[in-house]
Structure formats: structure tokens, C-alpha cells
Design a protein around this motif. Sequence first.
Motif, PDB file in Angstrom:
ATOM      1  N   GLU A 228       4.156-100.040  80.726  1.00 28.02           N
ATOM      2  CA  GLU A 228       3.361 -99.254  79.777  1.00 28.02           C
ATOM      3  C   GLU A 228       2.504 -98.231  80.509  1.00 28.02           C
ATOM      4  OE1 GLU A 228      -0.145 -99.913  76.427  1.00 28.02           O
ATOM      5  OE2 GLU A 228       1.260-101.549  76.870  1.00 28.02           O
ATOM      6  N   GLN A 229       1.943 -98.628  81.654  1.00 28.84           N
ATOM      7  CA  GLN A 229       1.112 -97.699  82.416  1.00 28.84           C
ATOM      8  C   GLN A 229       1.937 -96.549  82.986  1.00 28.84           C
ATOM      9  OE1 GLN A 229      -2.340 -97.725  82.755  1.00 28.84           O
ATOM     10  NE2 GLN A 229      -2.105 -99.251  81.115  1.00 28.84           N
ATOM     11  N   SER A 230       3.167 -96.840  83.407  1.00 30.38           N
ATOM     12  CA  SER A 230       4.059 -95.781  83.893  1.00 30.38           C
ATOM     13  C   SER A 230       4.351 -94.773  82.795  1.00 30.38           C
ATOM     14  CB  SER A 230       5.369 -96.384  84.411  1.00 30.38           C
ATOM     15  OG  SER A 230       5.186 -97.025  85.638  1.00 30.38           O
ATOM     16  N   LEU A 231       4.630 -95.281  81.610  1.00 32.51           N
ATOM     17  CA  LEU A 231       4.889 -94.404  80.470  1.00 32.51           C
ATOM     18  C   LEU A 231       3.663 -93.566  80.141  1.00 32.51           C
ATOM     19  CD1 LEU A 231       6.780 -97.015  78.290  1.00 32.51           C
ATOM     20  CD2 LEU A 231       7.783 -94.904  79.187  1.00 32.51           C
ATOM     21  N   LYS A 232       2.492 -94.205  80.133  1.00 34.97           N
ATOM     22  CA  LYS A 232       1.249 -93.508  79.819  1.00 34.97           C
ATOM     23  C   LYS A 232       0.944 -92.425  80.847  1.00 34.97           C
ATOM     24  CE  LYS A 232      -3.712 -94.321  79.139  1.00 34.97           C
ATOM     25  NZ  LYS A 232      -4.796 -95.336  79.183  1.00 34.97           N
ATOM     26  N   ARG A 233       1.086 -92.768  82.125  1.00 33.43           N
ATOM     27  CA  ARG A 233       0.784 -91.806  83.193  1.00 33.43           C
ATOM     28  C   ARG A 233       1.752 -90.634  83.176  1.00 33.43           C
ATOM     29  NH1 ARG A 233      -1.363 -93.754  88.924  1.00 33.43           N
ATOM     30  NH2 ARG A 233      -3.177 -93.952  87.561  1.00 33.43           N
ATOM     31  N   THR A 234       3.021 -90.919  82.923  1.00 32.55           N
ATOM     32  CA  THR A 234       4.011 -89.845  82.858  1.00 32.55           C
ATOM     33  C   THR A 234       3.729 -88.913  81.687  1.00 32.55           C
ATOM     34  OG1 THR A 234       5.663 -91.353  83.804  1.00 32.55           O
ATOM     35  CG2 THR A 234       6.479 -89.311  82.814  1.00 32.55           C
ATOM     36  N   LEU A 235       3.362 -89.483  80.550  1.00 24.81           N
ATOM     37  CA  LEU A 235       3.033 -88.686  79.362  1.00 24.81           C
ATOM     38  C   LEU A 235       1.842 -87.791  79.637  1.00 24.81           C
ATOM     39  CD1 LEU A 235       3.532 -88.085  76.345  1.00 24.81           C
ATOM     40  CD2 LEU A 235       1.981 -89.985  75.820  1.00 24.81           C
ATOM     41  N   GLU A 236       0.846 -88.302  80.362  1.00 24.58           N
ATOM     42  CA  GLU A 236      -0.375 -87.543  80.636  1.00 24.58           C
ATOM     43  C   GLU A 236      -0.188 -86.482  81.720  1.00 24.58           C
ATOM     44  OE1 GLU A 236      -3.600 -91.126  79.625  1.00 24.58           O
ATOM     45  OE2 GLU A 236      -3.079 -90.641  81.706  1.00 24.58           O
ATOM     46  N   ARG A 237       0.568 -86.828  82.758  1.00 22.37           N
ATOM     47  CA  ARG A 237       0.615 -85.972  83.943  1.00 22.37           C
ATOM     48  C   ARG A 237       1.902 -85.177  84.116  1.00 22.37           C
ATOM     49  NH1 ARG A 237      -2.211 -89.924  88.541  1.00 22.37           N
ATOM     50  NH2 ARG A 237      -4.067 -90.436  87.295  1.00 22.37           N
ATOM     51  N   ARG A 238       3.036 -85.770  83.717  1.00 26.58           N
ATOM     52  CA  ARG A 238       4.316 -85.081  83.869  1.00 26.58           C
ATOM     53  C   ARG A 238       5.192 -85.292  82.645  1.00 26.58           C
ATOM     54  NH1 ARG A 238       6.520 -83.817  88.751  1.00 26.58           N
ATOM     55  NH2 ARG A 238       8.101 -82.868  87.418  1.00 26.58           N
ATOM     56  N   PRO A 239       4.765 -84.823  81.476  1.00 29.38           N
ATOM     57  CA  PRO A 239       5.558 -85.048  80.261  1.00 29.38           C
ATOM     58  C   PRO A 239       6.967 -84.474  80.349  1.00 29.38           C
ATOM     59  CG  PRO A 239       3.833 -83.405  79.898  1.00 29.38           C
ATOM     60  CD  PRO A 239       3.548 -84.037  81.218  1.00 29.38           C
ATOM     61  N   ASP A 240       7.172 -83.499  81.220  1.00 28.08           N
ATOM     62  CA  ASP A 240       8.497 -82.904  81.376  1.00 28.08           C
ATOM     63  C   ASP A 240       9.530 -83.921  81.878  1.00 28.08           C
ATOM     64  OD1 ASP A 240       6.684 -82.527  83.753  1.00 28.08           O
ATOM     65  OD2 ASP A 240       8.577 -82.006  84.717  1.00 28.08           O
ATOM     66  N   LEU A 241       9.059 -84.952  82.603  1.00 27.69           N
ATOM     67  CA  LEU A 241       9.980 -85.953  83.129  1.00 27.69           C
ATOM     68  C   LEU A 241      10.570 -86.840  82.035  1.00 27.69           C
ATOM     69  CD1 LEU A 241       8.039 -87.162  86.309  1.00 27.69           C
ATOM     70  CD2 LEU A 241      10.016 -85.628  86.233  1.00 27.69           C
ATOM     71  N   LEU A 242       9.859 -86.965  80.945  1.00 29.90           N
ATOM     72  CA  LEU A 242      10.306 -87.862  79.873  1.00 29.90           C
ATOM     73  C   LEU A 242      11.602 -87.399  79.232  1.00 29.90           C
ATOM     74  CD1 LEU A 242       6.861 -88.573  78.180  1.00 29.90           C
ATOM     75  CD2 LEU A 242       8.218 -90.160  79.577  1.00 29.90           C
ATOM     76  N   GLU A 243      11.868 -86.112  79.330  1.00 24.65           N
ATOM     77  CA  GLU A 243      13.073 -85.555  78.717  1.00 24.65           C
ATOM     78  C   GLU A 243      14.341 -86.199  79.264  1.00 24.65           C
ATOM     79  OE1 GLU A 243      15.095 -81.164  78.326  1.00 24.65           O
ATOM     80  OE2 GLU A 243      12.915 -81.303  78.363  1.00 24.65           O
ATOM     81  N   ASN A 244      14.317 -86.529  80.580  1.00 29.67           N
ATOM     82  CA  ASN A 244      15.495 -87.131  81.213  1.00 29.67           C
ATOM     83  C   ASN A 244      15.244 -88.570  81.660  1.00 29.67           C
ATOM     84  OD1 ASN A 244      17.158 -84.734  81.090  1.00 29.67           O
ATOM     85  ND2 ASN A 244      15.825 -83.883  82.674  1.00 29.67           N
ATOM     86  N   ALA A 245      14.186 -89.185  81.140  1.00 26.76           N
ATOM     87  CA  ALA A 245      13.847 -90.548  81.548  1.00 26.76           C
ATOM     88  C   ALA A 245      14.801 -91.566  80.929  1.00 26.76           C
ATOM     89  CB  ALA A 245      12.410 -90.870  81.142  1.00 26.76           C
ATOM     90  N   ASN A 246      14.997 -92.656  81.650  1.00 28.78           N
ATOM     91  CA  ASN A 246      15.845 -93.754  81.166  1.00 28.78           C
ATOM     92  C   ASN A 246      14.974 -94.707  80.359  1.00 28.78           C
ATOM     93  OD1 ASN A 246      17.879 -95.589  80.781  1.00 28.78           O
ATOM     94  ND2 ASN A 246      17.822 -96.402  82.859  1.00 28.78           N
ATOM     95  N   LEU A 247      14.903 -94.484  79.044  1.00 31.12           N
ATOM     96  CA  LEU A 247      13.976 -95.219  78.182  1.00 31.12           C
ATOM     97  C   LEU A 247      14.698 -96.208  77.282  1.00 31.12           C
ATOM     98  CD1 LEU A 247      11.722 -92.228  77.020  1.00 31.12           C
ATOM     99  CD2 LEU A 247      11.308 -93.793  78.934  1.00 31.12           C
ATOM    100  N   THR A 248      14.096 -97.382  77.147  1.00 30.16           N
ATOM    101  CA  THR A 248      14.597 -98.377  76.198  1.00 30.16           C
ATOM    102  C   THR A 248      13.981 -98.104  74.824  1.00 30.16           C
ATOM    103  OG1 THR A 248      12.784 -99.916  76.613  1.00 30.16           O
ATOM    104  CG2 THR A 248      14.706-100.063  78.075  1.00 30.16           C
ATOM    105  N   LYS A 249      14.448 -98.809  73.829  1.00 35.13           N
ATOM    106  CA  LYS A 249      13.858 -98.680  72.493  1.00 35.13           C
ATOM    107  C   LYS A 249      12.388 -99.105  72.513  1.00 35.13           C
ATOM    108  CE  LYS A 249      18.106 -99.178  69.785  1.00 35.13           C
ATOM    109  NZ  LYS A 249      18.806 -99.974  68.751  1.00 35.13           N
ATOM    110  N   LYS A 250      12.099-100.130  73.298  1.00 36.11           N
ATOM    111  CA  LYS A 250      10.714-100.584  73.425  1.00 36.11           C
ATOM    112  C   LYS A 250       9.851 -99.504  74.064  1.00 36.11           C
ATOM    113  CE  LYS A 250       7.902-104.420  75.124  1.00 36.11           C
ATOM    114  NZ  LYS A 250       7.912-105.723  75.851  1.00 36.11           N
ATOM    115  N   ASP A 251      10.380 -98.832  75.089  1.00 35.03           N
ATOM    116  CA  ASP A 251       9.653 -97.728  75.733  1.00 35.03           C
ATOM    117  C   ASP A 251       9.340 -96.634  74.723  1.00 35.03           C
ATOM    118  OD1 ASP A 251       9.813 -98.952  78.233  1.00 35.03           O
ATOM    119  OD2 ASP A 251      11.640 -97.882  78.788  1.00 35.03           O
ATOM    120  N   GLN A 252      10.314 -96.312  73.894  1.00 36.09           N
ATOM    121  CA  GLN A 252      10.142 -95.244  72.912  1.00 36.09           C
ATOM    122  C   GLN A 252       9.067 -95.602  71.893  1.00 36.09           C
ATOM    123  OE1 GLN A 252      14.153 -94.844  71.516  1.00 36.09           O
ATOM    124  NE2 GLN A 252      14.811 -93.612  73.272  1.00 36.09           N
TER     125      GLN A 252
END
Length: 243
Positions: free
Chosen positions: A210-234
Amino acid sequence: MNFHVMTLFPDMIMDGMNTSIIGRAVKNGHLTLEALNIRDYSKSKHNQVDDYPYGGGAGMVMQPEPIYDCYEALCERIGKRPRVIYLTPQGSVFHQGMAEDFAKEEDLVFLCGHYEGIDERVLEEIVTDYVSIGDYVLTGGELPAMVMIDAISRLVPGVLNNEVSAEFESFHDNLLEYPQYTRPVVYHEKRVPDVLLSGHHAKIEEWRREQSLKRTLERRPDLLENANLTKKDQKILAILKEK
């Protein structure tokens, strides 16, 4: 893995890399690193490797012959024609996926340019990859080469003491790393999160994700576009975005 750096400043490479984790990996035989002095292959009386550009313009251009001869001597010595990375602002921007790809090679050659660049003809003959470490200009390719060697080396088995640490650091699954803490438990009135002290490994891993997701959203949201996310992550991201 074997790194070969073609450069005008071999001491810069060797002094910069023979320390810390990379230096230890070289000493322990997990890596080899050599800096090949392009000037050694100059046929000029004064070891000149550059000349004025045809067509005019400011600065000098590195000549093709010393670079080509340097590469050919290496190929003859190791019995193969390894991949050649030319460090240039015109290249594709280096990222973790590239590091993982390059780490599969047994030998890698880095070509470090200087002055106003390198004669295009030798680039066409020997270069396989054009790579940049960012959209800015440096005085030469040595620092980018060292950055790339460091990033690639961490993915070579045996280089890191903890074999899983390379996999789970920043950019694993295209996400930034979670926050890290060590002793003391309280520092400047700030306490280590209780979950990390609980000993409950499943909850710790859930918190870290959860902290990885939060930090990425705050600092590098561009990375989320190609991130390997589960349904729970989403679902977690959807909640974070609403806050």
C-alpha cells in the motif's frame, strides 16, 4: 558479467567503480570491469583522437579509426562481438527494464563520447544501443556509463548480499519502494509504524504494498500507467485518489 568501457579517461572509470558494492563484486569475481583507453589506438604522434568537423562548426569530433581499432582489438581478445552501448543525449532514456535486459548479457561495451561527438561512420559500424540517462548534456559519457554499470550490476547474481533486494527495490512492478525504518523506534518524536514491529509478515507485506502504491501516486504517477497491478492494488489506488 564483463564490462568494457571505451573511454579517453580510464582512471575516472576505474577510480569511480572500484569501491563499495561494485568494487566488492569485482574483487569476489562476480563482475569484471576494464577501461580501454581509446588514445592507445591512435596512430598520431601525440595520440590525437579528435579533429575539426567537416562542414565547419564549433568544437572537435572524435575520429572513427581509434574507436574502431579499440573495439576490434577487444573483439579479437574475447572471441566475440559484444553489444555496444553509446552514451548520448540522443538515445533512449535508461530505465529499469533496460537494466534487466542488459544484465542478461555476458559482455557489455560502453562507448564514452567527448567534444562535439563521434564520427557517425564508426557509430553505424559498431553501436547496437543508443542510451541516455536523462534529457540534459554532460561533458562526456563516463558518468552515464558508471550509472548504468551500477544499475545493471545490482541485477547480476551474487553482487548483492541479499539476493532478493534487487528485485524488491524501487521500480519493482514499476512502483516506487515503500518507506524504510531502523532503530531507534522513536526519533524526533516520530515513531516507526506499529505494523513493522508486529512480527506479522502478511500484514507487513500488505502495508508495504500500500505504501508503494501511495508513494508512486504522489511522486511518480506516470509509472502507474505501466505498473503491474492486481485488482486489490487498483482498489487501494482508487481509495488513495479520493483522499
